[in-house]
Design a protein around this motif. Structure first.
Motif, PDB file in Angstrom:
ATOM      1  N   LEU A 273       0.818  -1.209   0.000  1.00 40.48           N
ATOM      2  CA  LEU A 273       0.000   0.000   0.000  1.00 40.48           C
ATOM      3  C   LEU A 273       0.855   1.263   0.000  1.00 40.48           C
ATOM      4  O   LEU A 273       0.458   2.277  -0.595  1.00 40.48           O
ATOM      5  N   ARG A 276       1.475   3.000  -3.309  1.00 37.43           N
ATOM      6  CA  ARG A 276       0.343   3.502  -4.100  1.00 37.43           C
ATOM      7  C   ARG A 276       0.065   4.972  -3.775  1.00 37.43           C
ATOM      8  O   ARG A 276      -0.213   5.312  -2.610  1.00 37.43           O
ATOM      9  N   VAL A 279      -3.145   6.056  -1.803  1.00 39.90           N
ATOM     10  CA  VAL A 279      -3.273   5.629  -0.404  1.00 39.90           C
ATOM     11  C   VAL A 279      -2.674   6.697   0.504  1.00 39.90           C
ATOM     12  O   VAL A 279      -1.487   7.025   0.415  1.00 39.90           O
ATOM     13  N   LEU A 282      -1.284   6.016   5.663  1.00 36.32           N
ATOM     14  CA  LEU A 282      -1.097   4.596   5.950  1.00 36.32           C
ATOM     15  C   LEU A 282      -0.482   4.418   7.325  1.00 36.32           C
ATOM     16  O   LEU A 282       0.505   5.075   7.665  1.00 36.32           O
TER      17      LEU A 282
END
Length: 381
Positions: A273, A276, A279, A282
């Motif tokens: 993730l 990306r 995103v 996180l």
């Protein structure tokens, strides 16, 4: 962070989990006796012995409580009490230890039912103070407090505080310390060894790990404090059913296997993730660049199975959840089957509309990462 496999001078986590709470072997008897379904027990004459009435004690609870105590505080003299749910366990500590005129310090970013509990405490004349988990912010509110409630990692934001530091500061001011250990489990951290008076958790989650049991527990070492918790359980009758207790004990045997698989999967998902661009925010304490990592690695032995992140909009988050094939859109966490949800739908968490809490299960890590990345691609505008 240790590798979580073996402590110096102790058996490893896997051995302990498999054998926790088992009775002494008896020829022709099962290694883990079945659940005892009894509202009452034979009790001629004076009341002696542990089992008289089913609201007070049950042999199936006894074995489970012993098992949890062996995981929460190996080799130590502690008491564990099981409850009907995690909230029953949380309530038992708060309402048994606090009186009108006391002050309690709660996390402002904790489990979404805590504000409801706080409102009830205030209705009983108890002062409720709140501060975020991160940065040990609760330190500033400890003067005059009777109880400090810690949730680390926090749910759902996954912030971490220095439990030992907070516990020492609270005790210096005469306050008790309770730690919600649900996200970490006893294989992730041991609050009592870090100085807490109570370790409290929802056994509904990763401890039992199959999504088929509602359970909570409290472990502590102070006899007087735990007697008050036991009395509260008796008063409100928030007891675990024998079948639930037996299922929980059976499930604990695979805790180390599940935790290792799930924690490895969670780290892999988090690492995927982070690459990306869509995103945002996180969080996973196991990531070396996570804001909580430096504190977490000092007190956690495993970083848990939950990853949180935000997608740009509610619509994008909902498309992402619909596109997932190996991840169920469901609440709760810690199960062998991965789940994820948009937390804002409940209305109780101060998170963005696109905030996702994902619980990594025991699926093959490569399959799960591929599913998450595919769902991100398919959900793009």
């Amino acid at each position: 962070m240790s590798d979580g496999t073996k402590d110096e001078g102790r058996t490893g986590d896997g051995t302990r989990a498999v054998r926790a709470g088992l009775p002494e072997p008896v020829k022709h008897e099962p290694t883990l006796p079945g659940p005892v379904f009894a509202a009452h027990f034979h009790l001629p004459g004076e009341v002696t012995g542990p089992y008289a009435y089913g609201r007070d004690d049950n042999p199936t609870w006894t074995l489970l409580e012993r098992a949890i105590g062996e995981l929460e505080a190996p080799g130590q003299d502690v008491e564990t009490l099981v409850f009907a749910s995690g909230m029953a366990a949380i309530s038992s500590v708060l309402f048994s230890q606090l009186r009108s005129g006391d002050a309690v310090v709660l996390p402002s970013d904790g489990y979404q039912v805590l504000p409801l509990v706080g409102a009830q405490l205030e209705a009983y004349g108890i002062e409720v103070r709140t501060a975020p988990t991160g940065g040990d912010a609760q330190l500033e509110l400890l003067d005059g407090a009777r109880l400090l409630w810690i949730e680390s990692p926090s749910n759902p934001g996954l912030d971490v505080c220095d439990i030992r530091r907070l516990a020492e500061a609270a005790h210096a001011r005469g306050a008790l310390v309770a730690v919600d250990n649900t996200l970490a489990t006893p294989l992730g951290q041991r609050p009592l060894e870090l100085g807490a008076d109570f370790s409290v958790a929802s056994g509904t989650k990763q401890l039992t790990g199959h999504g088929d049991v509602l359970l909570g527990y409290v472990t502590g070492r102070d006899t007087e404090a735990m007697a008050a918790v036991r009395r509260w359980r008796k008063i409100v009758g928030a007891i675990a059913g024998p079948m639930e207790a037996w299922l929980a004990h059976r499930s604990i045997a695979t805790l180390q296997l599940r935790a290792d698989r799930q924690c490895a999967g969670a780290l892999a998902v988090a690492e995927a993730l982070r690459r990306r661009p869509e995103v945002l925010d996180l969080r996973y304490p196991g990531l070396p660049d996570d804001p909580a990592h430096e504190v977490a690695k000092q007190q956690m032995r495993r970083y848990g199975c939950v990853v949180s992140f935000t997608l740009p909009t509610r619509a994008r988050a909902e498309r992402f959840l619909r596109a997932l094939r190996l991840v169920e859109d469901a609440t709760s966490f810690g199960g062998v089957r991965s789940t994820a949800e948009r937390r804002r739908r409940w209305g109780g968490d101060a998170v963005p509309d696109g905030f996702i809490r994902m619980s990594v299960g025991a699926e093959d890590t490569e399959d799960l990462v591929a599913d998450v990345l595919r769902a991100l691609d398919e959900s793009a505008d």
